[in-house]
Scaffold this active site. Structure first.
Site, PDB file in Angstrom:
ATOM      1  N   GLU A 161     -18.140  27.749  -6.148  1.00  0.00           N
ATOM      2  CA  GLU A 161     -17.862  27.059  -7.823  1.00  0.00           C
ATOM      3  C   GLU A 161     -18.372  28.223  -8.150  1.00  0.00           C
ATOM      4  O   GLU A 161     -17.909  29.373  -8.634  1.00  0.00           O
ATOM      5  CB  GLU A 161     -17.818  25.831  -8.144  1.00  0.00           C
ATOM      6  CG  GLU A 161     -16.974  25.035  -7.764  1.00  0.00           C
ATOM      7  CD  GLU A 161     -16.989  25.088  -6.089  1.00  0.00           C
ATOM      8  OE1 GLU A 161     -18.308  24.367  -5.526  1.00  0.00           O
ATOM      9  OE2 GLU A 161     -16.831  23.659  -5.598  1.00  0.00           O
ATOM     10  N   HIS A 220     -17.676  12.538  -7.172  1.00  0.00           N
ATOM     11  CA  HIS A 220     -16.145  13.496  -7.844  1.00  0.00           C
ATOM     12  C   HIS A 220     -15.180  12.786  -8.813  1.00  0.00           C
ATOM     13  O   HIS A 220     -14.028  12.659  -8.714  1.00  0.00           O
ATOM     14  CB  HIS A 220     -15.485  12.881  -6.591  1.00  0.00           C
ATOM     15  CG  HIS A 220     -15.875  13.391  -4.667  1.00  0.00           C
ATOM     16  ND1 HIS A 220     -16.732  13.575  -4.486  1.00  0.00           N
ATOM     17  CD2 HIS A 220     -14.616  14.703  -4.623  1.00  0.00           C
ATOM     18  CE1 HIS A 220     -16.483  14.464  -3.531  1.00  0.00           C
ATOM     19  NE2 HIS A 220     -15.909  15.127  -3.487  1.00  0.00           N
TER      20      HIS A 220
END
Lengths: 333, 326
Positions: free
Chosen positions: B62, B131
C-alpha cells in the site's frame, strides 16, 4: 580526472555552478546562524559535483527531478530563481511556496522540480509516480529520483524499486551515498554497504559511481540518462560522495560520529578543488579567472541574500491559503 | 437517459466506467482489482474493458503504490486507488497524510493531487481485528484531505464522480455492508452529488439522529420503531465528513433540540465525537438535553459473530440513547 570530453564553455559552466551552489549554501548557513532561517536546514556542501553532473544531463523544463530535504542545489541547477529559493528558505512571502515549505520543501513545478521532502524514503514512490505519469502519457521524459544512503534502507523504497522494474518506469534512482544517515555511519545502518546492489533483486540495471569528479559524473550521467530515455526503463546508481557539512545546520558536533582526520582526508576530494586542478593543469582557466569567478559568486550570493531578506514575511491571513484548491479549512483555534 | 436499479457496488462501477470513458487520465490501481475482478467485485469486468494500462494490478504494498499514484497525480493523471480494505490504508498513512494531504500547501499552490483513495471501511462479517477498521475519522482529522462516506447507491454514484473530478485527495469510504443495497441510477446523466452537503434522510421534530455510511440505515430503522412510540426522529445523513455541512446539522438540532450522533467507529476520539463537540459548541442554547453519542465499542474488532455484533451499533442502541435523552 577523466580526459576532457567537454568544451571549455561547459567546463566553465560546471565550475561556475559548483562555486555558485557552495556560495549559496554558505549563505544559507549564515542565514540560519543569524536567525533568518529556522527549522531544519541541510546544505549540499561537498556534494556539488553529483547534482551538477546529473542535472546537466537533463532536458530542463521537460524532465523531472525529485529529492529529499537536501534540496537547494537541484532547483538552482534547473533554472529556479535563487532569490525565490532563498526567500523560501527564510520563510518569506516571495518564496516558491510563500513561506509554507522552507528549506526542506522547495518546489518549482514549472521547471520540473518536484521537491523537497522530509520523510526519509517517503518521496521515492512519488518520483516513480512522476515517471509513471510521463510513461502513461507516452512522453519521453526521464525522472531523476535522488535519495540518501539512509533512505536506501526504507521499506517503501524497496516497494518502489519493485514496481519501477515491474512496470518499466523511466526513473533513475540516484542514491547519494555521503556515508552518513544523519549521524549514523554507513556500516552501522546498512547490512550490505554496497547500496548499488539494491537494484539487483529487481533485475534493475545498477552501478556504483563516483560523485566527486564532476567530469566523470557528467559522463556517467549522460550515458545513463540517454539509456533510460531511449529504453524507458529504470536504473539505479549509487553515487559516492561526502557531506563536508554536518547533517543539518543544527548538527554542530560532527565529532560525535566522525573524526577530524577523516574529514580532512575527505576534503582532499573536494569536487571544486579537483576541477580547479584540472582546469589549471590543462590550461583551460587561469588561477586569476577562477579567483574572479569565486569572488563574483560571493558578491552574487550576498546580493541574493539581501534581496530575499527584503521580501516581507507572509501575512497571518495567508495561513489558510492552499490547504485545498477550491475551499478553505475550518477556521479559528 | 435510462434509469436502472443498481446495487451500491454496481453504481460505483458504473461511475468509474463513465469517468474512464470520458477522461483518458483516469485509471484505477490496487490489489487484485484487475484479473481477479476486485475482492468486493467493485471493479468486476473493468480489466477486460480497459486493459492493463488503466486497470493496474499492484503488488500488495500500500505505501508504494499509493505513493506512485500521488506522483502520477502530480503530473495531471487522476488515479483511483482501491484499498482492498481501508484497514490496509493504515500502511499508507505516511503517503496519504504526510505527502498527499500536504502537497498543495507545501508547494504554495504549485502542485495538485487529484487522487481518490476508495475502498471498504468498517466491519464486514467476522473479518476480525485487522480488517474491520473505520478509518474515516483518522482522515477527517487531516487538513488537505476530503473525506466522504455515502450511505446510498445514488450517493455512491454521484459522490464518486465528484471525487474523481476533485483536484484534491479524496478519501472515499464504502461500508462493506452497503455494497448490496440498491438504488435507482440514471446512467450517463453526469449526475453528481456535491461534497459538504448533508442529506435529510428523514424529516422529524423530536430528535436529530446524525450518522453517515451504513449507520444511516440503522438510524432510519430506529426512527421507524420510535415513530410507533410517538417519537418523531429526523435522520441526517452527513455523507461528507470533510467538508462538513454543519449548517444542515445545526438547523436540524435547532428544530428538534436533541441530538444523537451515531457511528460505527470506536466511540472515543472519533469523527462522531467531533460532530458532537461542534453541536455542543454551537447549539448550546438550542439543546434540551446533552448531545448523545452511540459509537462502536472501544475494543479491537473480535472474530466471534456474537462479539462482533456486540461492537457495532444497532437499532436498539440508538433507541436506547434516544429514550435516555428525556
Amino acid at each position: 580526472m577523466k580526459p576532457n570530453q567537454e568544451s571549455p564553455a561547459d567546463l566553465e559552466l560546471y565550475y561556475r555552478q559548483m562555486v555558485q551552489i557552495r556560495a549559496f549554501e554558505n549563505r544559507c548557513n549564515a542565514a540560519y546562524r543569524a536567525g533568518k532561517a529556522g527549522g531544519y536546514l541541510h546544505v549540499y556542501i561537498g556534494m556539488e559535483a553529483t547534482a551538477v553532473g546529473w542535472i546537466n544531463s537533463l532536458k530542463i523544463g521537460w524532465d523531472y527531478v525529485i529529492t529529499a530535504y537536501r534540496d537547494h542545489a537541484h532547483p538552482m541547477l534547473m533554472g529556479s530563481d535563487p532569490v525565490k529559493l532563498m526567500a523560501e528558505i527564510m520563510g518569506r512571502k516571495d518564496g516558491y511556496s510563500h513561506g509554507k515549505g522552507g528549506s526542506m520543501h522547495l518546489y518549482d513545478i514549472e521547471k520540473g522540480f518536484f521537491g523537497g521532502w522530509g520523510i526519509v524514503g517517503g518521496h521515492t514512490p512519488l518520483g516513480a509516480g512522476l515517471a509513471f505519469g510521463s510513461k502513461y502519457k507516452g512522453e519521453d521524459r526521464v525522472t531523476l529520483n535522488f535519495l540518501g544512503d539512509g533512505a536506501a534502507n526504507a521499506g517503501v523504497f524497496f516497494e518502489t524499486l519493485n514496481m519501477a522494474a515491474l512496470w518499466d518506469l523511466p526513473c533513475i534512482f540516484i542514491i547519494e551515498n555521503n556515508e552518513f544517515a544523519m549521524g549514523t555511519r554507513l556500516e552501522y545502518h546498512a547490512a550490505d554497504t554496497e547500496l548499488a546492489k539494491r537494484g539487483y533483486p529487481f533485475g534493475m540495471k545498477h552501478e556504483r559511481l563516483d560523485g566527486m569528479d564532476v567530469l566523470q559524473v557528467r559522463q556517467d550521467a549522460k550515458r545513463i540518462v540517454d539509456w533510460v530515455r531511449k529504453n524507458q526503463k529504470p536504473y539505479l546508481v549509487e553515487v559516492m560522495n561526502y557531506r563536508f557539512a554536518g547533517h543539518g545546520a543544527a548538527d554542530n558536533d560532527r565529532q560525535l560520529y566522525r573524526t577530524k582526520e577523516e574529514e580532512d582526508k575527505a576534503l582532499h576530494r573536494d569536487p571544486i578543488e579537483r576541477l580547479e586542478h584540472y582546469l589549471l593543469k590543462n590550461n583551460v582557466m587561469s588561477e586569476e579567472k577562477m579567483e574572479a569567478i569565486r569572488e563574483e559568486y560571493e558578491t552574487w550570493a550576498d546580493d541574493v541574500m539581501e534581496k530575499a531578506d527584503a521580501s516581507p514575511h507572509p501575512d497571518p491571513s495567508e495561513v489558510y491559503d492552499h490547504v485545498y484548491t477550491d475551499m478553505e479549512p475550518e477556521k479559528g483555534h | 437517459m435510462p434509469t436502472v436499479n443498481l446495487t451500491y457496488r454496481e453504481a460505483l462501477r458504473a461511475c468509474i466506467i463513465e469517468e474512464m470513458e470520458a477522461d483518458q487520465n483516469v485509471f484505477v490501481m490496487g490489489e487484485d482489482i484487475g484479473r481477479y475482478q476486485g475482492t468486493f467485485r467493485v471493479t468486476q469486468g473493468l480489466f477486460d474493458k480497459f486493459g492493463p494500462k488503466r486497470i493496474i494490478d499492484t503488488p500488495i504494498v500500500e505505501p508504494g503504490f499509493t505513493g506512485i499514484a500521488i506522483g502520477a497525480a502530480m503530473t495531471g493523471l487522476r488515479p483511483i486507488v482501491e484499498m482492498m480494505t481501508m484497514s490496509f490504508s493504515i500502511l499508507a498513512l505516511d503517503q496519504i497524510i504526510n505527502h498527499a494531504a500536504k502537497i498543495h500547501y507545501m508547494t504554495g499552490g504549485q502542485a495538485k493531487v487529484p487522487l481518490v483513495v476508495r475502498g471498504p471501511g468498517g466491519a464486514a462479517n467476522q473479518l476480525s481485528a485487522q480488517h474491520s477498521h473505520s478509518m474515516e475519522g483518522w482522515y477527517a482529522h487531516t487538513p488537505g484531505l476530503k473525506v466522504v462516506a455515502p450511505a446510498t447507491a445514488e450517493d455512491a454514484y454521484g459522490m464518486l464522480r465528484t471525487a474523481i473530478h476533485d483536484d484534491n485527495p479524496v478519501i472515499f469510504t464504502e461500508n462493506p455492508g452497503l455494497y448490496g443495497v440498491k438504488g435507482d441510477i440514471e446512467l450517463n446523466s453526469g449526475f453528481s452529488v456535491p461534497f459538504g452537503k448533508a442529506r435529510i434522510a428523514r424529516q422529524g421534530t423530536d430528535v436529530s439522529l446524525i450518522a453517515y455510511s451504513r449507520m444511516v440505515s440503522v438510524c432510519e430503522k430506529a426512527a421507524e420503531e420510535l415513530e410507533a412510540r410517538g417519537i418523531h426522529c429526523e435522520v441526517i445523513d452527513v455523507r461528507s465528513l470533510l467538508p462538513l455541512d454543519t449548517e444542515t446539522i445545526f438547523a436540524s438540532v435547532a428544530k428538534t433540540h436533541r441530538a444523537v450522533v451515531v457511528y460505527e467507529d470506536w466511540k472515543s476520539g472519533s469523527f462522531g465525537a467531533e460532530i458532537a463537540a461542534r453541536i455542543g459548541e454551537q447549539c448550546f442554547d438550542e439543546l434540551d438535553a446533552p448531545v448523545a453519542r452511540v459509537g462502536g465499542l472501544n475494543v479491537p474488532m473480535p472474530y466471534s459473530r456474537v462479539l462482533e455484533l456486540e461492537c457495532i451499533p444497532n437499532e436498539a442502541n440508538v433507541i436506547e440513547a434516544v429514550q435516555r435523552l428525556n
